[in-house]
Design a protein around this motif. Structure first.
Motif: not given
Length: 184
Positions: A44-45, A49-51, A67-71, A89-90
């Protein structure tokens, strides 16, 4: 008063039935098909993040979505250390979140995530994506020869307009500035 309450319960039961049917369909997948993430929480996370990453693929230099996606992805890999998709993705999210012109960033966390993603890549497309991320990281670190090698390897695995565009751009820069060729 009874009619709105009755409608509410019917709607609630319909939602519960839909969720149960979805779970049953997921449970009927063949046992041999590997799940991208073993943890539903990590999946789910990673989806969220993909979005974020997809919305900003060629967008502005605003680092906040990255930064939000990395978190989110850091939480996903903490929850599921075997989810290659999250690591892949990270790598991109950390690269974009930490981007600085002229090689002024270390990118060590992005590179480490890419290396782990490469170990866990389940398909040629995933492996090609990792090499594209490594190519970006190398280019940002002004290691153009390594960048060209990474993008070239990515193209050997899977066709990508993005990798071709990067290779064309790197080749044009080398032709325009021969001193770059000597520097790398």
């Amino acid at each position: 008063m009874i009619d709105p309450l009755r409608r509410f319960w019917h709607a609630t039961l319909a939602v519960v039935a839909l969720v149960a049917a979805k779970r049953e369909a997921v449970d009927q997948r063949p046992a041999t098909a590997p799940l991208p993430c073993q943890s539903p929480f990590a999946a789910g996370l990673t989806d969220r993040a993909e979005q974020l990453l997809g919305a900003e693929e060629d967008g502005p230099a605003d680092r906040a979505p990255f930064q939000e996606a990395a978190s989110l992805l850091a939480q996903a890999v903490a929850a599921d250390k075997q989810c290659g998709r999250s690591f892949i993705h990270l790598a991109y999210a950390r690269y974009r979140a930490g981007y600085a012109p002229c090689g002024n960033s270390s990118y060590s966390e992005a590179e480490a995530a890419a290396r782990r993603g490469l170990e866990l890549a389940a398909t040629a497309d995933e492996e090609a994506a990792v090499y594209r991320h490594l190519g970006r990281i190398h280019a940002a670190k002004l290691r153009f020869g390594d960048a060209e090698a990474a993008f070239g390897h990515s193209l050997e695995l899977a066709e990508s307009r993005e990798a071709r565009r990067w290779l064309d751009d790197l080749a044009a820069k080398r032709r325009a500035r021969p001193e770059l060729a000597q520097a790398v």
